[in-house]
Write a protein that holds these residues in place. Sequence first.
Motif, PDB file in Angstrom:
ATOM      1  N   ALA A  62     -15.208 111.367 -93.815  1.00  0.00           N
ATOM      2  CA  ALA A  62     -15.165 112.742 -93.307  1.00  0.00           C
ATOM      3  C   ALA A  62     -16.561 113.171 -92.866  1.00  0.00           C
ATOM      4  O   ALA A  62     -17.566 112.743 -93.437  1.00  0.00           O
ATOM      5  CB  ALA A  62     -14.650 113.684 -94.401  1.00  0.00           C
ATOM      6  N   MET A  63     -16.604 114.029 -91.863  1.00  0.00           N
ATOM      7  CA  MET A  63     -17.849 114.564 -91.327  1.00  0.00           C
ATOM      8  C   MET A  63     -17.947 116.044 -91.658  1.00  0.00           C
ATOM      9  O   MET A  63     -16.934 116.736 -91.708  1.00  0.00           O
ATOM     10  CB  MET A  63     -17.887 114.429 -89.794  1.00  0.00           C
ATOM     11  CG  MET A  63     -18.107 113.041 -89.299  1.00  0.00           C
ATOM     12  SD  MET A  63     -16.629 112.089 -89.496  1.00  0.00           S
ATOM     13  CE  MET A  63     -16.983 110.666 -88.537  1.00  0.00           C
ATOM     14  N   ASN A  64     -19.172 116.529 -91.834  1.00  0.00           N
ATOM     15  CA  ASN A  64     -19.326 117.973 -92.019  1.00  0.00           C
ATOM     16  C   ASN A  64     -19.469 118.657 -90.664  1.00  0.00           C
ATOM     17  O   ASN A  64     -19.601 117.997 -89.628  1.00  0.00           O
ATOM     18  CB  ASN A  64     -20.494 118.299 -92.968  1.00  0.00           C
ATOM     19  CG  ASN A  64     -21.847 118.013 -92.370  1.00  0.00           C
ATOM     20  OD1 ASN A  64     -22.093 118.194 -91.176  1.00  0.00           O
ATOM     21  ND2 ASN A  64     -22.760 117.554 -93.209  1.00  0.00           N
ATOM     22  N   SER A  80     -15.297 125.140 -97.572  1.00  0.00           N
ATOM     23  CA  SER A  80     -14.061 125.829 -97.929  1.00  0.00           C
ATOM     24  C   SER A  80     -12.831 125.305 -97.210  1.00  0.00           C
ATOM     25  O   SER A  80     -11.710 125.648 -97.571  1.00  0.00           O
ATOM     26  CB  SER A  80     -14.218 127.324 -97.681  1.00  0.00           C
ATOM     27  OG  SER A  80     -14.603 127.558 -96.338  1.00  0.00           O
ATOM     28  N   ILE A  81     -13.018 124.448 -96.208  1.00  0.00           N
ATOM     29  CA  ILE A  81     -11.875 123.969 -95.426  1.00  0.00           C
ATOM     30  C   ILE A  81     -11.962 122.458 -95.239  1.00  0.00           C
ATOM     31  O   ILE A  81     -13.014 121.928 -94.889  1.00  0.00           O
ATOM     32  CB  ILE A  81     -11.833 124.653 -94.037  1.00  0.00           C
ATOM     33  CG1 ILE A  81     -11.704 126.163 -94.187  1.00  0.00           C
ATOM     34  CG2 ILE A  81     -10.700 124.090 -93.188  1.00  0.00           C
ATOM     35  CD1 ILE A  81     -11.799 126.918 -92.888  1.00  0.00           C
ATOM     36  N   LEU A 132     -15.159 120.161 -93.747  1.00  0.00           N
ATOM     37  CA  LEU A 132     -15.226 118.706 -93.672  1.00  0.00           C
ATOM     38  C   LEU A 132     -14.052 118.248 -92.813  1.00  0.00           C
ATOM     39  O   LEU A 132     -12.913 118.645 -93.047  1.00  0.00           O
ATOM     40  CB  LEU A 132     -15.133 118.065 -95.055  1.00  0.00           C
ATOM     41  CG  LEU A 132     -16.366 118.212 -95.941  1.00  0.00           C
ATOM     42  CD1 LEU A 132     -16.077 117.698 -97.345  1.00  0.00           C
ATOM     43  CD2 LEU A 132     -17.546 117.459 -95.345  1.00  0.00           C
ATOM     44  N   TYR A 133     -14.349 117.457 -91.821  1.00  0.00           N
ATOM     45  CA  TYR A 133     -13.333 116.924 -90.918  1.00  0.00           C
ATOM     46  C   TYR A 133     -12.951 115.523 -91.381  1.00  0.00           C
ATOM     47  O   TYR A 133     -13.791 114.628 -91.445  1.00  0.00           O
ATOM     48  CB  TYR A 133     -13.887 116.889 -89.490  1.00  0.00           C
ATOM     49  CG  TYR A 133     -12.976 116.180 -88.522  1.00  0.00           C
ATOM     50  CD1 TYR A 133     -11.817 116.795 -88.071  1.00  0.00           C
ATOM     51  CD2 TYR A 133     -13.276 114.902 -88.071  1.00  0.00           C
ATOM     52  CE1 TYR A 133     -10.973 116.139 -87.185  1.00  0.00           C
ATOM     53  CE2 TYR A 133     -12.437 114.248 -87.184  1.00  0.00           C
ATOM     54  CZ  TYR A 133     -11.293 114.871 -86.751  1.00  0.00           C
ATOM     55  OH  TYR A 133     -10.455 114.235 -85.879  1.00  0.00           O
ATOM     56  N   ILE A 134     -11.706 115.355 -91.735  1.00  0.00           N
ATOM     57  CA  ILE A 134     -11.211 114.057 -92.192  1.00  0.00           C
ATOM     58  C   ILE A 134     -10.911 113.208 -90.963  1.00  0.00           C
ATOM     59  O   ILE A 134      -9.952 113.475 -90.236  1.00  0.00           O
ATOM     60  CB  ILE A 134      -9.943 114.227 -93.053  1.00  0.00           C
ATOM     61  CG1 ILE A 134     -10.224 115.174 -94.213  1.00  0.00           C
ATOM     62  CG2 ILE A 134      -9.445 112.865 -93.533  1.00  0.00           C
ATOM     63  CD1 ILE A 134      -8.975 115.712 -94.890  1.00  0.00           C
ATOM     64  N   GLU A 142     -11.621 116.500-102.053  1.00  0.00           N
ATOM     65  CA  GLU A 142     -11.543 117.909-102.448  1.00  0.00           C
ATOM     66  C   GLU A 142     -12.646 118.255-103.451  1.00  0.00           C
ATOM     67  O   GLU A 142     -13.266 119.319-103.351  1.00  0.00           O
ATOM     68  CB  GLU A 142     -10.177 118.217-103.062  1.00  0.00           C
ATOM     69  CG  GLU A 142      -9.043 118.236-102.078  1.00  0.00           C
ATOM     70  CD  GLU A 142      -7.677 118.344-102.736  1.00  0.00           C
ATOM     71  OE1 GLU A 142      -7.600 118.328-103.991  1.00  0.00           O
ATOM     72  OE2 GLU A 142      -6.691 118.431-101.996  1.00  0.00           O
ATOM     73  N   GLU A 143     -12.894 117.384-104.405  1.00  0.00           N
ATOM     74  CA  GLU A 143     -13.943 117.619-105.395  1.00  0.00           C
ATOM     75  C   GLU A 143     -15.316 117.652-104.730  1.00  0.00           C
ATOM     76  O   GLU A 143     -16.156 118.492-105.043  1.00  0.00           O
ATOM     77  CB  GLU A 143     -13.898 116.541-106.485  1.00  0.00           C
ATOM     78  CG  GLU A 143     -12.669 116.645-107.361  1.00  0.00           C
ATOM     79  CD  GLU A 143     -12.426 115.415-108.223  1.00  0.00           C
ATOM     80  OE1 GLU A 143     -13.205 114.429-108.142  1.00  0.00           O
ATOM     81  OE2 GLU A 143     -11.437 115.441-108.986  1.00  0.00           O
ATOM     82  N   HIS A 144     -15.540 116.753-103.801  1.00  0.00           N
ATOM     83  CA  HIS A 144     -16.800 116.726-103.053  1.00  0.00           C
ATOM     84  C   HIS A 144     -16.970 118.017-102.255  1.00  0.00           C
ATOM     85  O   HIS A 144     -18.046 118.614-102.252  1.00  0.00           O
ATOM     86  CB  HIS A 144     -16.833 115.507-102.126  1.00  0.00           C
ATOM     87  CG  HIS A 144     -17.994 115.486-101.203  1.00  0.00           C
ATOM     88  ND1 HIS A 144     -19.268 115.147-101.609  1.00  0.00           N
ATOM     89  CD2 HIS A 144     -18.084 115.790 -99.877  1.00  0.00           C
ATOM     90  CE1 HIS A 144     -20.085 115.233-100.580  1.00  0.00           C
ATOM     91  NE2 HIS A 144     -19.392 115.615 -99.517  1.00  0.00           N
ATOM     92  N   ALA A 145     -15.913 118.435-101.590  1.00  0.00           N
ATOM     93  CA  ALA A 145     -15.972 119.662-100.779  1.00  0.00           C
ATOM     94  C   ALA A 145     -16.297 120.874-101.648  1.00  0.00           C
ATOM     95  O   ALA A 145     -17.094 121.730-101.254  1.00  0.00           O
ATOM     96  CB  ALA A 145     -14.647 119.869-100.047  1.00  0.00           C
TER      97      ALA A 145
END
Length: 130
Positions: free
Chosen positions: A60-62, A118-119, A84-86, A109-112
């Motif tokens: 995923a990218m920020n 938030s998304i 974060l873009y999966i 999700e934990e990393h985010a």
Amino acid sequence: MQSICRNATPEDYEHVLSINRESLPGVALLERDYFEVLIKICEHFRVIEVDSVVAGYIFAMNQDASYDAEEFQWFGHHLSENFLYIDQVAIGQEWRNNGFGRVLYKNLEEHAAKRSASILCPILSSSNLQ
């Protein structure tokens, strides 16, 4: 079966590329050169290892990544929050239907949450980008 979710290392790259090829057409093909570019710009590149074998991956990218994919650009123009873009998630054929994809998503999700993203943005088809 014992599984761990961990950061990907260069030793994992051939396994990831192999899983990518066997997961077509569910994911975009990763040619080696393109894969090396993605590795450099992604924030979250994790593998799930089952009994010491790489069984799947996620990256995923920020929102600040210099990534020119149409879907990523769409989110960048339409969201004001950190996201974060999966870009890809894939599980090797022999490991599917065991919940390992859920483990990778939970880890993301934990990393985010730790970085206040938030998304989580899933991959969209071009027809959904309006």
